[in-house]
Design an enzyme around this catalytic site. Structure first.
Site, PDB file in Angstrom:
ATOM      1  N   HIS A   1     -10.921  -2.321   1.118  1.00 40.07           N
ATOM      2  CA  HIS A   1     -11.189  -0.990   0.550  1.00 40.07           C
ATOM      3  C   HIS A   1     -12.071  -0.979  -0.697  1.00 40.07           C
ATOM      4  CE1 HIS A   1      -9.490   3.350   0.804  1.00 40.07           C
ATOM      5  NE2 HIS A   1     -10.780   3.250   1.061  1.00 40.07           N
TER       6      HIS A   1
ATOM      7  N   HIS B   1       1.027   2.194   4.067  1.00 41.29           N
ATOM      8  CA  HIS B   1       0.152   3.374   4.131  1.00 41.29           C
ATOM      9  C   HIS B   1       0.406   4.079   5.458  1.00 41.29           C
ATOM     10  CE1 HIS B   1      -3.541   5.776   4.067  1.00 41.29           C
ATOM     11  NE2 HIS B   1      -3.744   5.394   2.815  1.00 41.29           N
TER      12      HIS B   1
ATOM     13  N   ARG C   1      -7.606  -1.163  -6.459  1.00 47.21           N
ATOM     14  CA  ARG C   1      -7.952  -2.493  -5.950  1.00 47.21           C
ATOM     15  C   ARG C   1      -9.087  -3.124  -6.753  1.00 47.21           C
ATOM     16  NH1 ARG C   1      -5.314  -2.800  -0.663  1.00 47.21           N
ATOM     17  NH2 ARG C   1      -3.887  -1.052  -0.887  1.00 47.21           N
TER      18      ARG C   1
ATOM     19  N   LYS D   1       1.741   9.478  -5.256  1.00 44.07           N
ATOM     20  CA  LYS D   1       0.331   9.103  -5.093  1.00 44.07           C
ATOM     21  C   LYS D   1      -0.617  10.217  -5.532  1.00 44.07           C
ATOM     22  CE  LYS D   1      -2.940   7.517  -1.599  1.00 44.07           C
ATOM     23  NZ  LYS D   1      -3.161   7.023  -0.229  1.00 44.07           N
TER      24      LYS D   1
ATOM     25  N   ASP E   1       0.826  -1.203   0.000  1.00 42.76           N
ATOM     26  CA  ASP E   1       0.000   0.000   0.000  1.00 42.76           C
ATOM     27  C   ASP E   1       0.863   1.258   0.000  1.00 42.76           C
ATOM     28  OD1 ASP E   1      -2.106   1.720   0.214  1.00 42.76           O
ATOM     29  OD2 ASP E   1      -2.945   0.841   2.024  1.00 42.76           O
ATOM     30  N   ASP E   2       0.668   2.138  -0.964  1.00 39.88           N
ATOM     31  CA  ASP E   2       1.406   3.407  -1.037  1.00 39.88           C
ATOM     32  C   ASP E   2       2.922   3.201  -1.035  1.00 39.88           C
ATOM     33  OD1 ASP E   2      -1.118   4.496  -0.848  1.00 39.88           O
ATOM     34  OD2 ASP E   2      -0.697   5.786   0.868  1.00 39.88           O
TER      35      ASP E   2
ATOM     36  N   LYS F   1      -6.138  -5.235   3.785  1.00 37.80           N
ATOM     37  CA  LYS F   1      -6.976  -4.090   3.420  1.00 37.80           C
ATOM     38  C   LYS F   1      -7.834  -4.382   2.182  1.00 37.80           C
ATOM     39  CE  LYS F   1      -6.289   0.589   1.656  1.00 37.80           C
ATOM     40  NZ  LYS F   1      -5.405   1.755   1.654  1.00 37.80           N
TER      41      LYS F   1
ATOM     42  N   ASP G   1      -0.407  -0.752  -4.782  1.00 39.20           N
ATOM     43  CA  ASP G   1      -1.644  -0.156  -5.319  1.00 39.20           C
ATOM     44  C   ASP G   1      -1.436   1.195  -5.991  1.00 39.20           C
ATOM     45  OD1 ASP G   1      -1.153   1.229  -2.919  1.00 39.20           O
ATOM     46  OD2 ASP G   1      -3.273   1.348  -2.400  1.00 39.20           O
ATOM     47  N   ASN G   2      -0.457   1.968  -5.492  1.00 37.37           N
ATOM     48  CA  ASN G   2      -0.172   3.282  -6.090  1.00 37.37           C
ATOM     49  C   ASN G   2       1.127   3.798  -5.503  1.00 37.37           C
ATOM     50  OD1 ASN G   2      -2.861   4.002  -4.048  1.00 37.37           O
ATOM     51  ND2 ASN G   2      -0.903   4.937  -3.564  1.00 37.37           N
TER      52      ASN G   2
ATOM     53  N   CYS H   1      -6.189   4.274  -3.836  1.00 36.64           N
ATOM     54  CA  CYS H   1      -6.464   2.900  -3.377  1.00 36.64           C
ATOM     55  C   CYS H   1      -7.654   2.162  -3.989  1.00 36.64           C
ATOM     56  CB  CYS H   1      -6.688   2.901  -1.864  1.00 36.64           C
ATOM     57  SG  CYS H   1      -5.240   3.306  -0.915  1.00 36.64           S
TER      58      CYS H   1
ATOM     59  N   SER I   1      -8.495   1.905   4.686  1.00 38.26           N
ATOM     60  CA  SER I   1      -7.201   2.404   5.148  1.00 38.26           C
ATOM     61  C   SER I   1      -7.243   2.636   6.656  1.00 38.26           C
ATOM     62  CB  SER I   1      -6.862   3.737   4.475  1.00 38.26           C
ATOM     63  OG  SER I   1      -6.875   3.589   3.090  1.00 38.26           O
TER      64      SER I   1
END
Ligand SMILES: *[C@@H]1O[C@H](CO)[C@@H](O)[C@H](O)[C@H]1NC(C)=O
Ligand SMILES: *[C@@H]1O[C@H](CO)[C@@H](O)[C@H](O)[C@H]1NC(C)=O
Ligand SMILES: *[C@@H]1O[C@H](CO)[C@@H](O)[C@H](O)[C@H]1NC(C)=O
Ligand SMILES: *[C@@H]1O[C@H](CO)[C@@H](O)[C@H](O)[C@H]1NC(C)=O
Ligand SMILES: *[C@@H]1O[C@H](CO)[C@@H](O)[C@H](O)[C@H]1NC(C)=O
Length: 521
Positions: free
Chosen positions: A130, A232, A78, A305, A34-35, A128, A284-285, A74, A155
């Site tokens: 989301h 994240h 996803r 991001k 994540d991130d 996660k 994810d990003n 996010c 998140s």
């Protein structure tokens, strides 16, 4: 007649190109950070990250240098990885889901878990989600084809700040106090609220490894979607990782993610299924530059991001499958939406009968050949049908039609990345050659012949793509209600800050049983 001979021949040629093992229902493990920035792993050049397990995966696997995620934020990212469809089609736009939202990933969409179900696969997601909770949890993963779920369904800054480091070392981030304390769900029930972040990695890897071991023991093919809460904001880790990294708190969190990867890989080896398992790692990003030195790092890519610069959507990616995927590096273009068609190919699953945005990656993975993807289409964090694409890439060229800064401090040196750099049309579009300028800092001269001919082609590609885009109804507009804040003690006051599980250690103790602590330093 002649045509028939040719097609029979090409059938034999094609099937002999498929490595052995394909169609034998290999297990699938999707590791989704994540991130995490393109430059965050030590294998991708970070000088002080400590990611030894991911480095091992990379040295034994195929490492992508031009791999894209579907969105710079996010939820849409996803939705796309699980359905093989861009967020504009699935309706997971604009932005991301928040806990009180009524909407979620529409039930008429087919996830990888649903695609694999008819073949007898068992699927689990840990971490996660989301993609919505909704009324009575009707958007939770167990209503989207997953047999098991454990994790926070959004998140972990969408809840009042949890205790992140032991002992109470803080989180280095603001969190949203309007929502209920972070809940950990097991399937559709809250098992812990507020979540205990100092033991979360242990619980998550315990759930993941016991899912692997029990399916391996019963020879059931499985799909594990490990959607890390790390990295994240707010950063957190168990006691074992606090101050473990010379990089600081982000490094501590990343080391804990890496430890979880090690636990999962060890479970695959120990249960004897590693040769039959396709493992794929990505994120994810891009990094949240808002966090400054406590956030991730996009390496040589511009911005992070929330933006359609490369730093927002190009990710580290590693494919691993012993004896099937040769170790090495590839500069082939590929993307998260390519995973569903690839998994359909290697398992023999029937693809959903819908417009898919991806390509089967088999040529890249199994034949060291260039992939089928030549173009990439960038939608922003908040897609808008009246504006459409922000950027288009075809082969080496990328044109920016709109730009917007995001998730970035307003004192960041590069002003186009800053959160206060508002959305604007770029007219005439800026054009970059990403093969010799991956950092997007040398725009091609707008008066040159190269610019004119490339832009004519990119504009045509963009128009054709947008004509074929059927926008799904936005699920963010389904509304929200504070009463939908997940709550383990319904009816309590003051809602939702009162939401808590009863003070019992039972659940924590249960989970300790299926964890192995051999890797805890
Ligand atoms: C990474 O962690 C391992 C195990 O904790 C340690 O031995 C090693 O020195 C660390 N390396 C770096 C670069 O921090
Ligand atoms: C981690 O380092 C910080 C800053 O040096 C210190 O305040 C804290 O007590 C340390 N935490 C632990 C668990 O060692
Ligand atoms: C796929 O969907 C189209 C229209 O949506 C339909 O015409 C076609 O028969 C379907 N194919 C299969 C194999 O179900
Ligand atoms: C963005 O914020 C910085 C720092 O406060 C300020 O110097 C700059 O002028 C702002 N830019 C815009 C476009 O508002
Ligand atoms: C699912 O339904 C929505 C309308 O609610 C529609 O926009 C979308 O295209 C549908 N998706 C599929 C795969 O049929």
């Amino acid at each position: 007649m002649q045509q028939k001979v040719i097609s029979v021949l090409s059938f034999f040629v094609l099937s002999s190109l498929l490595p052995q093992g394909i169609g034998n229902q290999p297990n699938i493990v999707l590791l989704f950070a994540d991130d995490l920035g393109y430059g965050d792993l030590s294998y991708y050049g970070h000088p002080t990250s400590n990611t030894t397990n991911l480095d091992t995966l990379a040295s034994q696997g195929l490492v992508f240098s031009q791999f894209y995620t579907a969105s710079p934020v996010c939820s849409p990212s996803r939705a796309a990885i699980l359905t093989g469809r861009l967020q504009t089609r699935t309706g997971v736009w604009p932005g991301v889901f928040v806990p009180p939202n009524k909407g979620g990933l529409p039930h008429n969409e087919t996830t990888i878990a649903e695609m694999l179900k008819p073949l007898g696969y068992k699927s689990a997601i840990v971490g996660k989600w989301h993609l919505g909770v909704g009324e009575n949890g009707n958007f939770l993963p167990t209503n989207h084809g997953f047999d098991y779920y454990m994790g926070i369904p959004y998140s972990h800054d969408m809840c009042p700040c949890p205790i992140c480091f032991y002992p109470n070392a803080g989180c280095l981030s603001g969190c949203d106090r309007a929502y209920s304390p972070c809940p950990i769900f097991e399937n559709d029930k809250i098992v812990q609220q507020p979540a205990d972040f100092t033991h979360m990695a242990l619980k998550y890897s315990g759930a993941a490894t016991s899912f692997i071991k029990s399916n391996a023991a019963s020879k059931t093919p499985f799909f594990l979607y490990m959607a890390f809460q790390h990295t994240h904001k707010p950063q957190f880790s168990g006691q074992e990782f606090v101050n473990s990294s010379i990089r600081g708190p982000f490094g501590d969190s990343l080391s804990e993610l890496d430890w979880q990867v090690g636990e999962i890989m060890e479970a695959l080896h120990e249960s004897g299924v590693s040769d039959d398992t396709f493992v794929f790692f990505t994120a994810d990003n891009g990094p949240s530059l808002h966090m400054g030195p406590h956030g991730g790092n996009g390496g040589l890519l511009r911005c992070g991001k929330g933006t359609t610069w490369e730093g927002g959507q190009r990710e580290a990616a590693i494919a691993w499958w012993p004896n099937m995927i040769s170790p090495g590096r590839t500069a082939s273009l590929a993307a998260t939406v390519d995973l569903l068609p690839t998994i359909a190919k290697i398992t023999g699953a029937t693809k959903p009968n819908v417009s898919l945005d991806g390509y089967d990656m088999s040529p890249i993975l199994f034949h060291s050949k260039p992939g089928l993807r030549e173009a990439y289409f960038y939608y922003p964090k908040n897609p808008d049908p009246s504006k459409g694409l922000y950027a288009v890439r075809n082969q080496q060229y990328k044109a920016h039609y709109y730009q917007e800064g995001s998730h970035c401090q307003n004192t960041y040196p590069d002003i186009v990345c800053r959160s206060n750099y508002s959305e604007r049309a770029v007219d005439p579009p800026e054009l970059y050659n990403l093969l010799n300028d991956p950092s997007e800092v040398y725009p091609i001269d707008g008066t040159s012949d190269e610019y004119k001919s490339v832009m004519a082609e990119l504009n045509k590609l963009k128009d054709e793509f947008e004509k074929g885009m059927v926008w799904g109804e936005s699920q963010m507009h389904a509304g929200s209600s504070s009463s939908l804040n997940p709550c383990a003690s319904p009816g309590c006051t003051p809602f939702p800050s009162c939401c808590k599980t009863p003070p019992t250690e039972k659940w924590r103790n249960d989970l300790w049983h299926h964890t192995t602590s051999s890797h805890i330093p």
